[in-house]
Design a protein around this motif. Structure first.
Motif, short mmCIF file in Angstrom:
data_model
loop_
_atom_site.label_atom_id
_atom_site.label_comp_id
_atom_site.label_asym_id
_atom_site.label_seq_id
_atom_site.Cartn_x
_atom_site.Cartn_y
_atom_site.Cartn_z
N TYR A 14 -10.19 11.14 -4.78
CA TYR A 14 -9.04 10.34 -4.37
C TYR A 14 -9.45 9.31 -3.33
CZ TYR A 14 -6.33 13.83 -6.80
OH TYR A 14 -5.84 14.66 -7.76
N ASP A 15 -8.73 8.22 -3.32
CA ASP A 15 -8.96 7.16 -2.35
C ASP A 15 -7.90 7.27 -1.26
OD1 ASP A 15 -11.12 5.70 -3.76
OD2 ASP A 15 -9.56 5.47 -5.28
N THR A 16 -8.28 6.89 -0.05
CA THR A 16 -7.35 6.91 1.07
C THR A 16 -7.47 5.60 1.83
OG1 THR A 16 -8.99 7.93 2.53
CG2 THR A 16 -7.47 9.42 1.39
N ASN A 17 -6.45 5.30 2.59
CA ASN A 17 -6.47 4.12 3.43
C ASN A 17 -5.71 4.43 4.72
OD1 ASN A 17 -6.94 1.26 3.93
ND2 ASN A 17 -4.73 1.06 3.74
N ARG A 69 -11.70 12.24 -0.66
CA ARG A 69 -12.74 11.48 -1.37
C ARG A 69 -13.60 12.41 -2.21
NH1 ARG A 69 -13.17 7.53 -4.10
NH2 ARG A 69 -15.08 6.36 -4.09
N LYS A 121 0.83 -1.21 0.00
CA LYS A 121 0.00 0.00 0.00
C LYS A 121 0.87 1.25 0.00
CE LYS A 121 -4.03 -2.01 2.23
NZ LYS A 121 -3.84 -3.13 3.10
N LYS A 147 -5.26 7.14 -6.39
CA LYS A 147 -6.38 6.47 -7.07
C LYS A 147 -6.21 4.98 -6.84
CE LYS A 147 -8.17 10.08 -9.24
NZ LYS A 147 -9.55 10.46 -9.31
N ALA A 148 -7.28 4.32 -6.42
CA ALA A 148 -7.21 2.88 -6.12
C ALA A 148 -6.84 2.10 -7.38
CB ALA A 148 -8.53 2.39 -5.57
N SER A 190 1.08 3.75 -3.43
CA SER A 190 0.26 4.96 -3.27
C SER A 190 0.93 6.14 -3.98
CB SER A 190 0.07 5.28 -1.79
OG SER A 190 1.30 5.64 -1.22
N GLU A 235 -10.62 -2.33 -6.84
CA GLU A 235 -11.67 -2.18 -5.82
C GLU A 235 -11.28 -2.89 -4.54
OE1 GLU A 235 -14.81 -0.61 -5.63
OE2 GLU A 235 -14.00 0.46 -7.37
#
Length: 163
Positions: free
Chosen positions: A109-112, A105, A28, A143-144, A32, A147
């Protein structure tokens, strides 16, 4: 007191430095666009005068409110126990982290959030004083690539009581 501090790690060199500290989250981190290391500043009250003075200057609050607030907070922060400060920092930095995730978001943008990393080593690895800066979490952003998995949430009856 805005205790949050961010280190944005967006270079390949920075991500390579972070990866060994990321336990089972190495992929990850490396994949990223950036990783935001969120820290809490134990010396956050050092900025109280600046925060409140600017609020007065911008007419967000009157001078007497500033004076009242600082006089109330000064003895509290001067005598606060380390565990109490940690609780304050964790709450405030957790809230700002979630806000950051929601804003990201809203921009697509995607976050984790990552809690599994070497917290005892991260500050020094990025040139921060480990006695002053409390590691809160890592946030990957970008960006992921694919999914993610659906997640199950406990029913409201399990997590909530009405009285």
């Amino acid at each position: 007191m805005q205790p949050w501090r961010f280190v944005v790690i967006d270079s390949e060199e920075g991500k390579e430095k972070l990866a060994p500290l990321s336990r089972f989250n190495k992929d990850k981190v490396l994949n990223s666009s950036a990783v935001i290391a969120v820290f809490g500043d134990k010396n956050n009250f050092d900025f109280a005068e600046e925060i409140y003075s600017k609020a007065v200057e911008l007419e967000y609050m009157p001078q007497e409110v500033k004076d009242f607030q600082l006089n109330a907070f000064k003895p509290l922060y001067a005598n606060i126990m380390e565990d109490e400060m940690k609780d304050i920092i964790m709450l405030d930095a957790g809230l700002v982290s979630m806000q950051l995730m929601l804003v990201a978001r809203s921009y697509g943008y995607d976050t984790n959030p990552i809690g599994g990393y070497e917290k005892d080593q991260i500050a020094e690895a990025f040139g921060l004083d480990k006695d002053r800066y409390l590691p809160i979490m890592l946030l990957t952003i970008g960006k992921a690539a694919h999914e993610g998995f659906e997640s199950y949430r406990l029913p409201v009856e399990t997590t909530t009581e009405w009285r």
